[in-house]
Design an enzyme around this catalytic site. Sequence first.
Site, PDB file in Angstrom:
ATOM      1  CE  LYS A 265      45.533  52.572  32.917  1.00  0.00           C
ATOM      2  NZ  LYS A 265      45.258  51.372  33.743  1.00  0.00           N
ATOM      3  CG  ASP A 270      43.883  53.442  38.643  1.00  0.00           C
ATOM      4  OD1 ASP A 270      42.785  53.885  39.049  1.00  0.00           O
ATOM      5  OD2 ASP A 270      44.038  52.283  38.185  1.00  0.00           O
ATOM      6  CE  LYS A 277      44.463  50.959  41.314  1.00  0.00           C
ATOM      7  NZ  LYS A 277      44.209  49.573  40.894  1.00  0.00           N
ATOM      8  CG  ASP A 288      47.465  53.018  35.811  1.00  0.00           C
ATOM      9  OD1 ASP A 288      47.927  51.991  35.273  1.00  0.00           O
ATOM     10  OD2 ASP A 288      46.257  53.187  36.059  1.00  0.00           O
ATOM     11  CG  ASP A 347      40.871  49.954  40.215  1.00  0.00           C
ATOM     12  OD1 ASP A 347      41.577  50.802  39.627  1.00  0.00           O
ATOM     13  OD2 ASP A 347      41.316  49.126  41.035  1.00  0.00           O
ATOM     14  CD  GLU A 349      42.077  53.089  35.521  1.00  0.00           C
ATOM     15  OE1 GLU A 349      41.515  52.185  36.164  1.00  0.00           O
ATOM     16  OE2 GLU A 349      43.304  53.100  35.311  1.00  0.00           O
ATOM     17  NE  ARG A 351      39.089  47.026  31.795  1.00  0.00           N
ATOM     18  CZ  ARG A 351      39.103  45.842  32.397  1.00  0.00           C
ATOM     19  NH1 ARG A 351      38.139  44.961  32.155  1.00  0.00           N
ATOM     20  NH2 ARG A 351      40.067  45.529  33.248  1.00  0.00           N
TER      21      ARG A 351
HETATM   22  N1  BES Z   1      46.151  50.355  36.835  1.00  0.00           N
HETATM   23  C1  BES Z   1      45.526  49.161  37.224  1.00  0.00           C
HETATM   24  C2  BES Z   1      46.336  47.914  36.880  1.00  0.00           C
HETATM   25  C3  BES Z   1      47.656  47.730  37.571  1.00  0.00           C
HETATM   26  C4  BES Z   1      47.760  46.879  38.655  1.00  0.00           C
HETATM   27  C5  BES Z   1      48.795  48.351  37.102  1.00  0.00           C
HETATM   28  C6  BES Z   1      48.976  46.693  39.271  1.00  0.00           C
HETATM   29  C7  BES Z   1      50.015  48.171  37.727  1.00  0.00           C
HETATM   30  C8  BES Z   1      50.108  47.337  38.805  1.00  0.00           C
HETATM   31  C9  BES Z   1      44.167  49.017  36.541  1.00  0.00           C
HETATM   32  O1  BES Z   1      43.534  50.199  36.211  1.00  0.00           O
HETATM   33  C10 BES Z   1      43.288  48.262  37.477  1.00  0.00           C
HETATM   34  O2  BES Z   1      43.028  48.747  38.530  1.00  0.00           O
HETATM   35  N2  BES Z   1      42.850  47.096  37.055  1.00  0.00           N
HETATM   36  C11 BES Z   1      42.012  46.261  37.837  1.00  0.00           C
HETATM   37  C12 BES Z   1      40.931  45.742  36.938  1.00  0.00           C
HETATM   38  C13 BES Z   1      39.788  45.096  37.680  1.00  0.00           C
HETATM   39  C14 BES Z   1      39.037  46.128  38.448  1.00  0.00           C
HETATM   40  C15 BES Z   1      38.882  44.430  36.688  1.00  0.00           C
HETATM   41  C16 BES Z   1      42.825  45.107  38.398  1.00  0.00           C
HETATM   42  O3  BES Z   1      43.694  44.600  37.682  1.00  0.00           O
HETATM   43  O4  BES Z   1      42.614  44.722  39.518  1.00  0.00           O
HETATM   44 ZN    ZN Z   2      44.786  51.862  35.918  1.00  0.00          ZN
HETATM   45 ZN    ZN Z   3      42.332  50.984  37.800  1.00  0.00          ZN
END
Ligand code: BES
Ligand code: ZN
Ligand code: ZN
Length: 502
Positions: A265, A270, A277, A288, A347, A349, A351
């Site tokens: 990834k 992000d 966020k 990210d 968010d 994204e 996947r």
């Molecule tokens: N890049 C984030 C995940 C992340 C969180 C990486 C903290 C490093 C530190 C990812 O894209 C994300 O935002 N995931 C969300 C998914 C949710 C919206 C289903 C999350 O984990 O909150």
């Molecule tokens: Zn992300």
């Molecule tokens: Zn995200």
Amino acid sequence: MKTLSFETELSKVEADVLVVGLPEHPENIAGWDAFTESFSSRVLDWVRSGDIRTGFKEIVKMPSMSEQGYQRVLFVGLGSPKELTEDKLRQVFASVGKELLASKYGNVAIWTAPFTTDELTCADVVYTASEGIVLGSYKFEGYRTDSNEKDFSIDALQFISTFDEEELKAAYAVGKAYAEAVNGARHLVNMPPNLLTPSKLAEHAIELAEKYDFEIETLGKQEMEELGMGAILAVNQGSAEEPRMIVLKYTATEEWGDVVGLVGKGVTYDTGGYSLKPRESMVGMKGDMGGAAAVLGAMAIIGELRPAQNVIAVVGATDNMISGEAFKPDDVITSLSGKTIEVLNTDAEGRLVLADAVTYAKQCGANYLIDVATLTGGVIVALGNDKTGALTNNEEFFEEFMEASLETGEFVWRLPLTESDKKRIRKSDVADLNNSPGRDGHMIFGGGFVGEFVGDTPWIHLDIAGTSDAAAAHDLGPKGATGVMVRTLATLIERMAEKDTE
Ligand code: BES
Ligand code: ZN
Ligand code: ZN
């Protein structure tokens, strides 16, 4: 590092500092009497009185108090030799590396004998020293204009050992290849997102390809549109920066078969998109692309050591931004695989990026797949910041991977992926899949979503959201990017190559 040399006698050493391991009974070290009588007996007295401690990783620095050519001795405690492992030695040398960085000693000698045990040879010591010191002395220089410190590097390194020099040189080269690749990955993750854009990440991959003679393909927006990579393109829709699908191919055998696909990834920033966020969670999202960095780091090791295993690396690179053109919740998109996806959360994204990257890796012939991603905050809730979360569809492949992770000391823990989890990923009134089934156990939904695109191919998903960045200095390096999984991925590839040639 400019010069590497080997010496058989302690008395011939010229250095700023001599590094000496101190097991709990230093008098048992073979050749301990190579120190001058007064120095060696004084050290033993101090160990006995507790003024010098021999506990694991305890560091004591002192003038050599002898006529020898080394100006100081850096003692590092080893604890009980019986409990010493390769991983612990790596940590020992990383603490030495931190000390060398702090004291700016650039001319270093290491006496190998005190570090050896019944299990650990001089070659193991040299390998872990070259790896540990380079990892431990890593520092991200940053962009301060008031800094007048010059970059630290070790100019000369000398090992004192009577072991076969060619073997030691080879061990040194392996450790160096591993650690420099990890530091390369750390550097990418530490870079700010305005400077590390998808096209810059692609340029880095092009440099790797030139250096190591990999085949390379970097697809831009137009080529991705022509191929139908609707998932990564949706993430990129709100951005002023073009996306890149970066493909590196390392061919080790005559025929392109039995290929391991490493998929990363590479979200260079992000924001969360329209599912924005909160401001506190956005800071740090330059990291990210940690999965992409891990994959490219592993490729650098593969390029150096050239194992007999075909490997393809695929990195999906884009940032996740907002504009009038950005994708939004409720959109339905069509991925490269043809599967349609209902976007419930912009968010989620990573996947989407991985869906197309994994499909492309399969189209390029991958027979095994490992995806690496800072995918979910859920993995941090489940496992904390020091364990990488995993999913798999193949017990045998996962077992092999776990053996590699035990060797590197990078902790990985597997979570389950059940039929009911898959059902929730497939639940949508309007599309084949949805990208956000809920927050309960959502590490599994993130990885499980990627699993929808792998089919029967043996697959491992690695969620490094917790492990890619460290909030404080740790065993093998400073605060900031860790370069996690670089070593384990490369170790797995090396092990698979050895198995193939058996
Ligand atoms: N890049 C984030 C995940 C992340 C969180 C990486 C903290 C490093 C530190 C990812 O894209 C994300 O935002 N995931 C969300 C998914 C949710 C919206 C289903 C999350 O984990 O909150
Ligand atoms: Zn992300
Ligand atoms: Zn995200």
